[in-house]
Write a protein that holds these residues in place. Sequence first.
Motif, PDB file in Angstrom:
ATOM      1  N   PRO A 201       0.791  -1.228   0.000  1.00  0.00           N
ATOM      2  CA  PRO A 201       0.000   0.000   0.000  1.00  0.00           C
ATOM      3  C   PRO A 201       0.819   1.271   0.000  1.00  0.00           C
ATOM      4  CG  PRO A 201      -0.868  -1.587   1.567  1.00  0.00           C
ATOM      5  CD  PRO A 201       0.423  -2.124   1.079  1.00  0.00           C
ATOM      6  N   SER A 202       2.117   1.157   0.164  1.00  0.00           N
ATOM      7  CA  SER A 202       2.933   2.363   0.174  1.00  0.00           C
ATOM      8  C   SER A 202       3.197   2.907  -1.226  1.00  0.00           C
ATOM      9  CB  SER A 202       4.271   2.070   0.862  1.00  0.00           C
ATOM     10  OG  SER A 202       4.958   1.050   0.164  1.00  0.00           O
ATOM     11  N   ALA A 203       2.689   2.196  -2.246  1.00  0.00           N
ATOM     12  CA  ALA A 203       2.878   2.678  -3.616  1.00  0.00           C
ATOM     13  C   ALA A 203       2.271   4.044  -3.763  1.00  0.00           C
ATOM     14  CB  ALA A 203       2.245   1.697  -4.595  1.00  0.00           C
ATOM     15  N   SER A 204       3.011   4.930  -4.423  1.00  0.00           N
ATOM     16  CA  SER A 204       2.556   6.310  -4.506  1.00  0.00           C
ATOM     17  C   SER A 204       1.549   6.532  -5.608  1.00  0.00           C
ATOM     18  CB  SER A 204       3.769   7.226  -4.721  1.00  0.00           C
ATOM     19  OG  SER A 204       4.501   6.794  -5.847  1.00  0.00           O
ATOM     20  N   ASP A 205       1.632   5.757  -6.671  1.00  0.00           N
ATOM     21  CA  ASP A 205       0.725   5.983  -7.792  1.00  0.00           C
ATOM     22  C   ASP A 205      -0.662   5.517  -7.462  1.00  0.00           C
ATOM     23  OD1 ASP A 205       2.791   6.968  -9.207  1.00  0.00           O
ATOM     24  OD2 ASP A 205       3.257   5.090 -10.248  1.00  0.00           O
ATOM     25  N   LYS A 206      -1.654   6.361  -7.756  1.00  0.00           N
ATOM     26  CA  LYS A 206      -3.035   6.054  -7.446  1.00  0.00           C
ATOM     27  C   LYS A 206      -3.588   5.121  -8.500  1.00  0.00           C
ATOM     28  CE  LYS A 206      -5.838   9.268  -5.046  1.00  0.00           C
ATOM     29  NZ  LYS A 206      -6.739  10.335  -5.155  1.00  0.00           N
ATOM     30  N   GLY A 207      -4.097   3.962  -8.069  1.00  0.00           N
ATOM     31  CA  GLY A 207      -4.714   3.029  -8.995  1.00  0.00           C
ATOM     32  C   GLY A 207      -3.722   2.343  -9.903  1.00  0.00           C
ATOM     33  N   LYS A 208      -2.414   2.668  -9.789  1.00  0.00           N
ATOM     34  CA  LYS A 208      -1.405   2.056 -10.628  1.00  0.00           C
ATOM     35  C   LYS A 208      -0.407   1.337  -9.760  1.00  0.00           C
ATOM     36  CE  LYS A 208      -0.611   4.524 -14.856  1.00  0.00           C
ATOM     37  NZ  LYS A 208       0.242   5.456 -15.515  1.00  0.00           N
ATOM     38  N   ALA A 209       0.099   0.243 -10.249  1.00  0.00           N
ATOM     39  CA  ALA A 209       1.088  -0.501  -9.488  1.00  0.00           C
ATOM     40  C   ALA A 209       2.471  -0.058  -9.892  1.00  0.00           C
ATOM     41  CB  ALA A 209       0.925  -1.984  -9.744  1.00  0.00           C
ATOM     42  N   SER A 210       3.313   0.151  -8.908  1.00  0.00           N
ATOM     43  CA  SER A 210       4.708   0.456  -9.192  1.00  0.00           C
ATOM     44  C   SER A 210       5.538  -0.762  -8.884  1.00  0.00           C
ATOM     45  CB  SER A 210       5.168   1.635  -8.336  1.00  0.00           C
ATOM     46  OG  SER A 210       5.039   1.321  -6.988  1.00  0.00           O
ATOM     47  N   PRO A 211       6.662  -0.929  -9.514  1.00  0.00           N
ATOM     48  CA  PRO A 211       7.471  -2.112  -9.269  1.00  0.00           C
ATOM     49  C   PRO A 211       7.935  -2.162  -7.833  1.00  0.00           C
ATOM     50  CG  PRO A 211       8.185  -0.959 -11.259  1.00  0.00           C
ATOM     51  CD  PRO A 211       7.223  -0.076 -10.565  1.00  0.00           C
ATOM     52  N   SER A 212       8.030  -3.386  -7.303  1.00  0.00           N
ATOM     53  CA  SER A 212       8.519  -3.543  -5.941  1.00  0.00           C
ATOM     54  C   SER A 212      10.013  -3.308  -5.918  1.00  0.00           C
ATOM     55  CB  SER A 212       8.206  -4.945  -5.430  1.00  0.00           C
ATOM     56  OG  SER A 212       8.913  -5.878  -6.198  1.00  0.00           O
ATOM     57  N   PRO A 213      10.570  -2.924  -4.758  1.00  0.00           N
ATOM     58  CA  PRO A 213      11.992  -2.658  -4.691  1.00  0.00           C
ATOM     59  C   PRO A 213      12.828  -3.847  -5.093  1.00  0.00           C
ATOM     60  CG  PRO A 213      10.861  -1.851  -2.736  1.00  0.00           C
ATOM     61  CD  PRO A 213       9.880  -2.602  -3.525  1.00  0.00           C
ATOM     62  N   SER A 214      12.344  -5.039  -4.773  1.00  0.00           N
ATOM     63  CA  SER A 214      13.140  -6.229  -5.070  1.00  0.00           C
ATOM     64  C   SER A 214      13.070  -6.633  -6.524  1.00  0.00           C
ATOM     65  CB  SER A 214      12.653  -7.385  -4.202  1.00  0.00           C
ATOM     66  OG  SER A 214      11.327  -7.674  -4.509  1.00  0.00           O
ATOM     67  N   ALA A 215      12.154  -6.002  -7.289  1.00  0.00           N
ATOM     68  CA  ALA A 215      11.977  -6.407  -8.671  1.00  0.00           C
ATOM     69  C   ALA A 215      12.343  -5.293  -9.625  1.00  0.00           C
ATOM     70  CB  ALA A 215      10.546  -6.855  -8.898  1.00  0.00           C
ATOM     71  N   SER A 216      13.167  -4.350  -9.243  1.00  0.00           N
ATOM     72  CA  SER A 216      13.547  -3.231 -10.090  1.00  0.00           C
ATOM     73  C   SER A 216      15.000  -3.361 -10.493  1.00  0.00           C
ATOM     74  CB  SER A 216      13.318  -1.908  -9.348  1.00  0.00           C
ATOM     75  OG  SER A 216      14.071  -1.881  -8.186  1.00  0.00           O
ATOM     76  N   GLY A 217      15.298  -2.940 -11.728  1.00  0.00           N
ATOM     77  CA  GLY A 217      16.683  -2.949 -12.173  1.00  0.00           C
ATOM     78  C   GLY A 217      17.178  -4.353 -12.458  1.00  0.00           C
ATOM     79  N   GLY A 218      18.504  -4.434 -12.646  1.00  0.00           N
ATOM     80  CA  GLY A 218      19.122  -5.701 -12.972  1.00  0.00           C
ATOM     81  C   GLY A 218      19.003  -6.720 -11.869  1.00  0.00           C
ATOM     82  N   SER A 219      19.212  -6.269 -10.597  1.00  0.00           N
ATOM     83  CA  SER A 219      19.121  -7.202  -9.484  1.00  0.00           C
ATOM     84  C   SER A 219      17.719  -7.761  -9.366  1.00  0.00           C
ATOM     85  CB  SER A 219      19.533  -6.515  -8.178  1.00  0.00           C
ATOM     86  OG  SER A 219      18.637  -5.446  -7.885  1.00  0.00           O
ATOM     87  N   GLY A 220      16.701  -6.910  -9.673  1.00  0.00           N
ATOM     88  CA  GLY A 220      15.325  -7.368  -9.609  1.00  0.00           C
ATOM     89  C   GLY A 220      15.059  -8.450 -10.632  1.00  0.00           C
ATOM     90  N   GLU A 221      15.618  -8.268 -11.873  1.00  0.00           N
ATOM     91  CA  GLU A 221      15.432  -9.278 -12.909  1.00  0.00           C
ATOM     92  C   GLU A 221      16.094 -10.584 -12.504  1.00  0.00           C
ATOM     93  OE1 GLU A 221      16.637  -7.968 -16.745  1.00  0.00           O
ATOM     94  OE2 GLU A 221      15.407  -6.149 -16.681  1.00  0.00           O
ATOM     95  N   ALA A 222      17.265 -10.487 -11.887  1.00  0.00           N
ATOM     96  CA  ALA A 222      17.982 -11.692 -11.457  1.00  0.00           C
ATOM     97  C   ALA A 222      17.194 -12.433 -10.379  1.00  0.00           C
ATOM     98  CB  ALA A 222      19.370 -11.316 -10.930  1.00  0.00           C
ATOM     99  N   GLU A 223      16.640 -11.664  -9.403  1.00  0.00           N
ATOM    100  CA  GLU A 223      15.852 -12.284  -8.340  1.00  0.00           C
ATOM    101  C   GLU A 223      14.591 -12.918  -8.897  1.00  0.00           C
ATOM    102  OE1 GLU A 223      15.148  -9.333  -5.393  1.00  0.00           O
ATOM    103  OE2 GLU A 223      17.261  -9.037  -4.948  1.00  0.00           O
ATOM    104  N   ALA A 224      13.957 -12.227  -9.854  1.00  0.00           N
ATOM    105  CA  ALA A 224      12.751 -12.766 -10.462  1.00  0.00           C
ATOM    106  C   ALA A 224      13.060 -14.050 -11.208  1.00  0.00           C
ATOM    107  CB  ALA A 224      12.127 -11.740 -11.397  1.00  0.00           C
ATOM    108  N   SER A 225      14.170 -14.072 -11.925  1.00  0.00           N
ATOM    109  CA  SER A 225      14.553 -15.267 -12.666  1.00  0.00           C
ATOM    110  C   SER A 225      14.862 -16.421 -11.722  1.00  0.00           C
ATOM    111  CB  SER A 225      15.775 -14.974 -13.550  1.00  0.00           C
ATOM    112  OG  SER A 225      15.476 -13.981 -14.508  1.00  0.00           O
ATOM    113  N   ALA A 226      15.543 -16.102 -10.592  1.00  0.00           N
ATOM    114  CA  ALA A 226      15.872 -17.140  -9.613  1.00  0.00           C
ATOM    115  C   ALA A 226      14.608 -17.732  -8.999  1.00  0.00           C
ATOM    116  CB  ALA A 226      16.778 -16.556  -8.529  1.00  0.00           C
ATOM    117  N   LEU A 227      13.645 -16.852  -8.693  1.00  0.00           N
ATOM    118  CA  LEU A 227      12.402 -17.339  -8.098  1.00  0.00           C
ATOM    119  C   LEU A 227      11.602 -18.160  -9.104  1.00  0.00           C
ATOM    120  CD1 LEU A 227      10.864 -17.221  -5.426  1.00  0.00           C
ATOM    121  CD2 LEU A 227       9.616 -15.254  -6.303  1.00  0.00           C
ATOM    122  N   GLN A 228      11.654 -17.705 -10.399  1.00  0.00           N
ATOM    123  CA  GLN A 228      10.957 -18.452 -11.439  1.00  0.00           C
ATOM    124  C   GLN A 228      11.560 -19.844 -11.596  1.00  0.00           C
ATOM    125  OE1 GLN A 228      12.055 -19.321 -14.815  1.00  0.00           O
ATOM    126  NE2 GLN A 228      10.077 -20.369 -15.005  1.00  0.00           N
ATOM    127  N   ALA A 229      12.890 -19.932 -11.488  1.00  0.00           N
ATOM    128  CA  ALA A 229      13.553 -21.232 -11.606  1.00  0.00           C
ATOM    129  C   ALA A 229      13.132 -22.158 -10.460  1.00  0.00           C
ATOM    130  CB  ALA A 229      15.075 -21.041 -11.621  1.00  0.00           C
TER     131      ALA A 229
END
Length: 592
Positions: A201-229
């Motif tokens: 709920p701390s997302a600032s955009d109203k009615g829009k989802a912003s990326p989570s801190p853990s899923a932003s940038g290169g590290s976020g892509e790596a974490e997402a890929s690891a979790l997907q694996a």
Amino acid sequence: MATPKKGRSASAQSKPGRSLALILIALVALTGGMFASGHTKPRLGIDLAGGTSITLQAVPEAGNEAAINKTNMDTAVSIMERRVNGLGVSEAEVQTQGDKNIIVNIPKGTNSEQARKQVGTTAKLYFRPVLATEVAGGKGAASPAPSPTGSPSGSPSGKPSGAAGDKPEATGDGSATPSASATTQGRAVTDALKADATPSPSASDKGKASPSPSASGGSGEAEASALQAKYAKLDCTDGKTRSTVGDGVKASEPTLACGKNAQGQWQKYVLGPAEVDGTDVDKAQAVLNTQTGAGWTVTMDFTDGGAKKFADITGKLAQNQSPQNQFAIVLDGDVVSDPFVRQALTGGSAEISGNFNEQSAQDLSNMLTYGALPLTFKEDSVSTVTAALGGDQLRAGLIAGAIGLALVVIYLLAYYRGLSFIAILSLLVSAALTYTIMALLGPAIGFALNLPAVCGAIVAIGITADSFIVYFERVRDEIREGRTLRPAVERAWPRARRTILVSDFVSFLAAAVLFIVTVGKVRGFAFTLGLTTLLDVVVVFLFTKPLLTLMARRTFFASGHKWSGLDPKSLGAQPPLRRTRRPAAPADPKEA
């Protein structure tokens, strides 16, 4: 027409048969109900019938070892006790042992496996958005599963409906997702993690989802890929894997989880960060909804803070497509329900509807209400308790009770003679009512008879006999004053009634206080004592007094036979009081 004197009731004198008929009808109805239900014996507690004993050990969390303290342990005991007793008043014992252990004793006759599951599920409760889900076919080789299970409620309030494992088929918005290749599935999961369509709920955009801190940038892509694996390799059909799937994951991080779907198959999930905590649920209960035909449903009321969080998350979920319009209710890494939503729920309450039965609705409501514990526990040991020791103690207690009852009967026969017939019949009626009610309370509220409860029933013999003695002595006092039996019975009743009510009120008050302030087996003693005290009032008013009124009309008692217990001569009665006429005053004073 003469009116009855104060303290005398015309109806009580003329129609005592009504009261006797009333208690006879009650006794027949209770006995009939006992046989009709098939429960002809009271349920026995763990000390008499045996059962299951579970030892739970508090597990310290890294950096928060001080959380294992007396306050949190007592809170955990209270929640666990309510969880088990949410299945019925089962006389289960929940108590601390030492600084880190909690002992749970579940008597035989209770669904011990179900109770064990309710108590053993000790992790915190979270509401997490569903990012992806599919049937777990082992080693990631499964085809995608129907995402939402259950049809929408279609109600104007937009209440969420459906629950994993509760709906027999996927209908409505819960249509099956088309088959896809493993590459396509993996891309969908990665995209969902990177987009994180339902952030905190701390997302600032109203009615829009912003990326989570853990899923932003290169590290976020790596974490997402690891979790997907990990998701691709996750096999929820393996119990060992399920037990560790969410270990070490924080509430603010995405995670994997397992849960059963409507067909009884294991479903695996990728879930976003927790949006609502179990402590945000104020109350949940199972409700049979007959107005809309929805059957058994689970209603939830949130705290003020929880209502705002729930409104935020449901508003965002409602904008997404299946399965990302679902939220998962996760307890100890297990998805216990995954309802979907159509619109934001802003009223501070919600209803989960689906193909629930009474038991599944009650289980889910218990988890929602009592799911959040202040500590994490692990099951240290589970053992079966035999009833051998308790059986020996029960036999000894029953022998002692029988000896005490025999002494009471002998005393009544020796001192009250014919009146003892009324007292013994009253004791038998009281015993029959107590037995039938206890037998019916077993299936009704889960009442289990333990050793202290048996002691309470034995103590009640003295309380009941004391009420008879109070009344008999009042009647004998009236006879000593020179009155005949029938008026003596009626005049003695108001005074005896006051004494009996005061005495029983004190006993009941003591039992009620004891029941409220104690836990475990002592509550069984208090409950039985309170029940038998109430029955004492019923028996004295509806049986003992009317029966004595009828017996007073019989010649054996009315004539004061020496074996009746009401012989005026043996009681030292005064001669009847008679008025004497004074001599008439002389007409002429001089003649005096």
